[in-house]
Enzyme design. Structure first.
Site, PDB file in Angstrom:
ATOM      1  N   HIS A 177       6.574 -27.278   3.135  1.00  0.00           N
ATOM      2  CA  HIS A 177       5.793 -28.426   2.656  1.00  0.00           C
ATOM      3  C   HIS A 177       4.669 -27.981   1.733  1.00  0.00           C
ATOM      4  O   HIS A 177       3.706 -28.717   1.532  1.00  0.00           O
ATOM      5  CB  HIS A 177       5.255 -29.206   3.862  1.00  0.00           C
ATOM      6  CG  HIS A 177       6.367 -29.701   4.742  1.00  0.00           C
ATOM      7  ND1 HIS A 177       7.068 -30.848   4.477  1.00  0.00           N
ATOM      8  CD2 HIS A 177       6.942 -29.146   5.840  1.00  0.00           C
ATOM      9  CE1 HIS A 177       8.013 -31.003   5.395  1.00  0.00           C
ATOM     10  NE2 HIS A 177       7.958 -29.978   6.225  1.00  0.00           N
ATOM     11  N   LYS A 221     -13.893   1.522  -4.015  1.00  0.00           N
ATOM     12  CA  LYS A 221     -14.903   1.934  -3.027  1.00  0.00           C
ATOM     13  C   LYS A 221     -16.070   2.637  -3.728  1.00  0.00           C
ATOM     14  O   LYS A 221     -17.239   2.395  -3.425  1.00  0.00           O
ATOM     15  CB  LYS A 221     -14.285   2.891  -2.000  1.00  0.00           C
ATOM     16  CG  LYS A 221     -13.250   2.252  -1.087  1.00  0.00           C
ATOM     17  CD  LYS A 221     -12.761   3.262  -0.054  1.00  0.00           C
ATOM     18  CE  LYS A 221     -11.555   2.729   0.711  1.00  0.00           C
ATOM     19  NZ  LYS A 221     -10.969   3.713   1.619  1.00  0.00           N
ATOM     20  N   GLU A 255       0.844  -1.194   0.000  1.00  0.00           N
ATOM     21  CA  GLU A 255       0.000   0.000   0.000  1.00  0.00           C
ATOM     22  C   GLU A 255       0.887   1.255   0.000  1.00  0.00           C
ATOM     23  O   GLU A 255       0.511   2.293  -0.530  1.00  0.00           O
ATOM     24  CB  GLU A 255      -0.957   0.002   1.207  1.00  0.00           C
ATOM     25  CG  GLU A 255      -2.176   0.892   0.976  1.00  0.00           C
ATOM     26  CD  GLU A 255      -3.209   0.854   2.095  1.00  0.00           C
ATOM     27  OE1 GLU A 255      -2.876   1.267   3.222  1.00  0.00           O
ATOM     28  OE2 GLU A 255      -4.350   0.423   1.854  1.00  0.00           O
TER      29      GLU A 255
HETATM   30  O1  F6P Z   1      -8.919   1.636   2.083  1.00  0.00           O
HETATM   31  C1  F6P Z   1      -7.604   1.583   2.533  1.00  0.00           C
HETATM   32  C2  F6P Z   1      -7.503   2.116   3.932  1.00  0.00           C
HETATM   33  O2  F6P Z   1      -7.728   3.480   3.926  1.00  0.00           O
HETATM   34  C3  F6P Z   1      -6.164   1.798   4.571  1.00  0.00           C
HETATM   35  O3  F6P Z   1      -5.173   2.686   4.203  1.00  0.00           O
HETATM   36  C4  F6P Z   1      -6.519   1.850   6.012  1.00  0.00           C
HETATM   37  O4  F6P Z   1      -5.565   1.260   6.842  1.00  0.00           O
HETATM   38  C5  F6P Z   1      -7.848   1.126   6.002  1.00  0.00           C
HETATM   39  O5  F6P Z   1      -8.451   1.500   4.792  1.00  0.00           O
HETATM   40  C6  F6P Z   1      -8.751   1.431   7.156  1.00  0.00           C
HETATM   41  O6  F6P Z   1      -9.013   2.796   7.216  1.00  0.00           O
HETATM   42  P1  F6P Z   1      -9.672   3.423   8.519  1.00  0.00           P
HETATM   43  O7  F6P Z   1      -8.749   3.193   9.652  1.00  0.00           O
HETATM   44  O8  F6P Z   1      -9.848   4.886   8.187  1.00  0.00           O
HETATM   45  O9  F6P Z   1     -10.984   2.739   8.735  1.00  0.00           O
END
Ligand code: F6P
Length: 509
Positions: free
Chosen positions: A371, A480, A340
């Protein structure tokens, strides 16, 4: 200067062409000091880098690349609190979370004071939960950085976890996960931690609302006692009806956040002293990264090796093999940390890159991997550098196991390197397969903190050389947005404007 425009980059290309025939066995035969010169001691961690496709000349050129790309200046900018996360206009200061109280002056004195003013109540709260015998189950609801770090650490330090407390980590929006955990719980014995930096993440919000609904449906009333929100948006917790909150700051990236209040499950599990030791171990590694000369700086040497492998030898992945079953979530944690952070296709100015960045990270604990997929590491067509993580002293007393475990780790590294070249056909092992061997004396909060900080900084190093912003993650946004659209279409059945495959799948569902 961007890495691919530096003279060092060109020199490395030439060097890589010459290094085509590099052979570890020959390199050891020719250099009696190789094991020593390619080993590095850092706080809590010993690293044997000598079984890698690298020699003194390669390292010297990589060091030159670090100088020509201004690695040290970029590192120092992070430690000065400059807004090196340019696309979000934020500082990058997860390291401040492990900085001892009162140890900085100037502009950083105030944020450091805030860190400790937040840490102390968090530690005190965790201690009250530890001494509250009625709370037997702690459920952390969070995803990504709000899940993987604390989950990995609680597992890693399972021998120190307070008896009488069980820890559950619910991340997936898949209701099977939460439903499975809720099945075994009683409201009066459960503490839910809603962990989300943004407090908007759909997966976490959906799970949080379902947990609240379950709590109320079971007759639970005291939300303030049984629900805690951990977020940078403390005010938004009120919308969920949660009033017990712990905050942190936008200068802590999600995947770098386990040192903040996101670490609350860890504190409840191992206590305030244990958490302070975790912070201290990480701080020792921060200091090493900040002050050790680049040639003897472990995160720098490892990060540069990562660049060498990715861009010059064109190895596309790295496998992680923790030879300690308590570190079984380490590969998943490192996947987010590195992929990421460094899975980027443009530089800090938004210009497309002509070179590759993050490798694919993957792995499982040894000896299990041996294994399963080690076959491919030994005899497959691709070369995959392997990173061993081993611990000298076990915490159990079962006779014979640990010696066997460590013998296997060393033997695998040896077999990968030496191969078996006197046999032909199916029994031929080419050898010359690279590996790194990381060794801790003991798996303690302190050594684990140092190990994690080492990984954070080596990711910083390769990201800095590549000239990318390792601290944003725009690549997760598109999915998203589209998920919202598809979700709405699931209810309406409207497939207008969709590509044929997506439309057909939707109709099938
Ligand atoms: O969608 C990725 C992300 O933003 C990550 O970078 C982050 O760790 C995760 O989602 C959770 O985000 P949050 O802590 O804002 O719920």
């Amino acid at each position: 200067m961007r890495c691919d425009q530096t003279p060092a980059w060109q020199d490395l290309k030439v060097h890589a062409a010459k290094a085509q025939g590099f052979d570890l066995r020959t390199a050891f035969a020719q250099d009696a000091h190789r094991a020593q010169s390619l080993s590095q001691t850092a706080p809590q961690v010993f690293a044997d880098l000598s079984k890698n496709h690298v020699d003194a000349a390669t390292e010297a050129l990589l060091q030159e690349l670090a100088r020509q790309t201004g690695l040290a200046a970029h590192r120092d900018a992070m430690f000065r609190g400059e807004h090196i996360n340019t696309t979000e206009d934020r500082a990058v200061m997860h390291w401040l979370l492990r900085q001892p109280e009162g140890s900085l002056s100037g502009e950083l004195a105030k944020p450091l004071a805030q860190v400790h003013a937040t840490l102390q109540p968090m530690l005190a709260y965790a201690e009250t939960i530890r001494s509250d015998a009625q709370i037997t189950d702690v459920v952390n609801i969070g995803i990504g950085g709000s899940d993987l770090g604390p989950q990995m650490v609680v597992l890693a330090l399972q021998d120190l976890v307070m008896p009488g407390k069980r820890f559950h980590f619910v991340s997936n929006v898949d209701g099977h996960e939460l439903a499975g955990v809720l099945k075994g719980l009683k409201t009066e014995n459960t503490l839910f931690l809603i962990a989300s930096k943004s407090l908007t993440t759909l997966d976490t919000m959906t799970n949080a609302r379902s947990a609240l609904a379950w709590f109320q449906a079971q007759g639970g009333t005291d939300v303030a006692r049984h629900f805690v929100a951990i977020t940078t948006h403390v005010a938004a917790a009120a919308e969920l009806g949660i009033t017990t909150t712990f905050g942190f700051w936008d200068w802590v990236g999600g995947r770098y956040s386990l040192w903040s209040a996101i670490g609350l499950p860890v504190v409840i599990a191992i206590g305030a002293q244990g958490f302070n030791d975790l912070l201290a171990g990480a701080h020792a590694m921060d200091q090493h990264f900040q002050t050790a000369p680049l040639e003897q700086n472990l995160p720098v040497r490892m990060g540069l090796l990562d660049v060498w492998y990715r861009n010059f030898l064109h190895y596309t992945s790295r496998s992680i093999a923790p030879y300690h079953s308590a570190l079984r979530r380490m590969p998943a944690y490192l996947q987010q940390l590195e992929m990421e952070s460094n899975g980027k296709r443009v530089d800090r100015q938004g210009q497309a890159l002509a070179y590759a960045t993050s490798p694919v990270l993957w792995g499982e604990p040894g000896t299990n991997g041996q294994h399963a997929y080690f076959q491919m590491l030994h005899q497959g067509g691709d070369i995959v550098p392997l990173e061993f993580i081993a611990v000298k002293k076990p915490t159990h007393t079962l006779k014979g196991h640990h010696e066997l475990l460590l013998a296997n780790a060393i033997a695998q590294a040896q077999a990968l390197m030496l191969g078996q070249t006197d046999e032909g056909g199916h029994k031929h092992f080419p050898g010359n397969r690279p590996s790194t061997f990381l060794l801790l004396d003991e798996l303690t909060p302190c050594s684990l903190g140092a190990l994690i900080a080492l990984q954070e900084h080596r990711v910083f190093v390769s990201g800095a050389i590549w000239g990318i912003n390792s601290f944003d993650q725009w690549g997760v946004e598109l999915g998203k947005v589209l998920a919202k659209d598809i979700h709405a279409r699931m209810a309406s059945g409207n497939v207008a404007g969709l590509d044929a495959s997506t439309a057909a799948l939707l109709q099938r569902l």
